[in-house]
Design a protein around this motif. Structure first.
Motif, short mmCIF file in Angstrom:
data_model
loop_
_atom_site.label_atom_id
_atom_site.label_comp_id
_atom_site.label_asym_id
_atom_site.label_seq_id
_atom_site.Cartn_x
_atom_site.Cartn_y
_atom_site.Cartn_z
N GLN A 80 0.38 -1.38 -0.35
CA GLN A 80 -0.48 -0.28 -0.10
C GLN A 80 1.17 1.50 -0.21
OE1 GLN A 80 -2.90 -0.10 2.90
NE2 GLN A 80 -3.33 -2.27 2.48
N LEU A 81 2.07 1.10 0.80
CA LEU A 81 2.96 2.37 0.52
C LEU A 81 4.08 2.54 -0.51
CD1 LEU A 81 2.65 3.25 4.50
CD2 LEU A 81 1.90 4.50 2.16
N TRP A 82 4.39 1.71 -0.24
CA TRP A 82 6.49 1.30 -1.25
C TRP A 82 5.66 0.78 -2.54
CZ3 TRP A 82 10.82 0.17 0.89
CH2 TRP A 82 12.04 0.41 -0.27
N VAL A 83 4.86 0.65 -2.95
CA VAL A 83 4.73 0.19 -4.23
C VAL A 83 4.40 1.24 -5.43
CG1 VAL A 83 2.14 0.45 -4.07
CG2 VAL A 83 3.30 -1.53 -5.93
N ALA A 131 0.79 18.59 -1.71
CA ALA A 131 0.62 16.85 -2.68
C ALA A 131 0.58 16.08 -1.51
CB ALA A 131 1.74 17.01 -3.98
N SER A 132 1.48 16.53 -0.42
CA SER A 132 1.33 14.93 0.76
C SER A 132 0.60 15.01 1.17
CB SER A 132 2.79 15.57 1.56
OG SER A 132 4.06 15.50 0.85
N VAL A 133 -0.19 16.42 1.75
CA VAL A 133 -1.74 16.34 2.24
C VAL A 133 -2.90 16.34 0.81
CG1 VAL A 133 -3.31 17.99 3.47
CG2 VAL A 133 -1.15 17.99 3.68
N ALA A 134 -2.81 16.13 -0.04
CA ALA A 134 -3.69 16.05 -0.65
C ALA A 134 -4.07 14.74 -1.17
CB ALA A 134 -3.75 16.90 -1.76
N PRO A 165 -13.12 8.68 9.33
CA PRO A 165 -11.51 8.77 8.88
C PRO A 165 -10.39 8.63 9.72
CG PRO A 165 -12.04 11.03 9.69
CD PRO A 165 -13.36 10.07 10.27
N ASP A 166 -9.48 8.06 8.90
CA ASP A 166 -8.55 7.08 9.54
C ASP A 166 -7.60 7.93 9.49
OD1 ASP A 166 -6.49 5.80 10.48
OD2 ASP A 166 -6.93 3.91 9.67
N ILE A 167 -7.36 9.57 10.83
CA ILE A 167 -6.22 10.44 11.06
C ILE A 167 -5.04 9.55 10.76
CG2 ILE A 167 -5.35 12.30 11.65
CD1 ILE A 167 -8.29 11.98 10.57
N ILE A 192 0.52 8.83 7.67
CA ILE A 192 1.31 8.33 7.34
C ILE A 192 1.62 8.48 6.26
CG2 ILE A 192 2.11 6.22 6.91
CD1 ILE A 192 1.06 5.23 9.78
N GLU A 193 0.59 8.40 5.35
CA GLU A 193 0.64 8.50 3.60
C GLU A 193 1.22 9.91 3.18
OE1 GLU A 193 -0.12 7.77 -0.37
OE2 GLU A 193 0.25 6.69 1.09
N ALA A 194 0.67 11.02 4.27
CA ALA A 194 1.43 12.23 3.33
C ALA A 194 2.64 12.45 3.83
CB ALA A 194 0.95 13.24 4.92
#
Length: 329
Positions: free
Chosen positions: A109-112, A268-271, A286-288, A293-295
């Motif tokens: 989900q993240l690395w790819v 872009a990270s927040v988006a 929502p999962d804050i 982590i994604e941002a």
């Protein structure tokens, strides 16, 4: 009467050409052809650089074909990994992923996301941009394409390992088929991607400092000059951006990747973090933590790899020089 017959026979013999009459002409033509061939052969080595230019053109053509094949292979592996990652979000309850659920989620989900973005950039530089600009790939764009392909090929290897390890975990058939596709395609993509910088090194004879944003701008300008409808849309977007920058300069700085890359990367990270959890936002749960982590992952990737991959200027003076050139143009 006999004299008339005699002189008539002499006249016929004089008018009729014999075989020996052609021999001097044929020998002369042969000697002329031999002299012409010898003079041409003597002048051929004196033409400066003709064989070298032909060799360079053939070498550049082979290098571009190698980059094209590498981009296709890496794009296929990245696309398969992206589809497998999209299905892995909805894991079947009660199944334990290999080597663990957390590692599986981190990789799928993240690395790819990083190799997928690199593969998209490389495909744009190698396949899309040269056709739309009607210019062959060369210079720094070729170097950037080789970097993106090599990085994408390397970063896809952990995805292939995790995919191969989960083939026997009892996942649904469709997901296991996708994981098997990833495990089979990624090694081929990795080999092709690692060979891409060697192909790109043969195309860097032209010295320039174009990055990915410059290539995007050049493609947009080429399309604007080719199609009137796209040209009108291009002008409308430019006018809108200039008007927004004149009215709210501080706000547009957070969207200007060219002149303010770090602020634009933060936006872009927040988006990206919000876009990841749009379904959760719609249902009001929502999962804050996951969004944060994604941002953070997007911003960290940009900070670590943005300059090396050509997404931002590697030096500050480089961006300021471009601003001055754009203002004087």
């Amino acid at each position: 009467m006999l004299l008339d017959a005699y002189y008539g026979m002499r006249t016929i013999q004089t008018m009729t050409p014999s075989r020996h009459d052609h021999e001097p002409d044929e020998a002369g033509r042969r000697r002329g052809a031999e002299r012409s061939f010898a003079s041409t052969a003597g002048r051929a080595p004196q033409r400066p650089g003709a064989p070298a230019r032909l060799t360079e053109e053939l070498d550049a053509h082979a290098a571009r074909r190698g980059l094209h094949r590498a981009s296709v292979a890496v794009a296929a592996g990245a696309a398969a990994a992206l589809v497998a990652a999209a299905l892995s979000v909805q894991q079947t309850a009660g199944l334990r992923a290999w080597p663990s659920d957390s590692v599986f989620s981190l990789v799928m989900q993240l690395w790819v996301q990083v190799p997928v973005v690199c593969a998209a950039i490389a495909s744009f530089l190698v396949v899309v941009a040269p056709r739309l600009r009607a210019e062959p790939l060369s210079g720094r764009p070729a170097e950037l394409a080789g970097r993106n392909l090599a990085l994408a090929g390397c970063l896809l290897l952990p995805v292939a390992v995790v995919a191969a390890g989960n083939l026997g975990t009892g996942m649904p058939v469709v997901e296991r088929l996708l994981l098997a596709t990833v495990a089979g395609l990624v090694p081929i993509a990795a080999v092709a991607g690692l060979r891409a910088p060697a192909h790109a090194a043969r195309l860097t004879d032209r010295v320039d400092d174009d990055d990915v944003l410059d290539v995007i701008a050049a493609v947009a300008g080429s399309l604007a000059g080719r199609w009137a409808s796209f040209g009108r849309a291009h002008d409308a977007v430019g006018r809108t951006w200039r008007a927004a920058h004149a009215r709210a300069p501080r706000l547009t700085r957070w969207l200007d990747l060219r002149h303010h890359p770090w602020r634009a990367a933060a936006s872009a990270s927040v988006a990206a973090g919000l876009a990841l959890k749009i379904p959760d936002l719609l249902i009001g749960d929502p999962d804050i933590l996951a969004s944060a982590i994604e941002a953070a992952a997007v911003y960290t990737s940009f900070a670590a790899l943005g300059g090396w991959l050509g997404l931002r200027a590697t030096h500050a003076y480089h961006a300021h020089t471009r601003v001055k050139l754009a203002a004087t143009a």
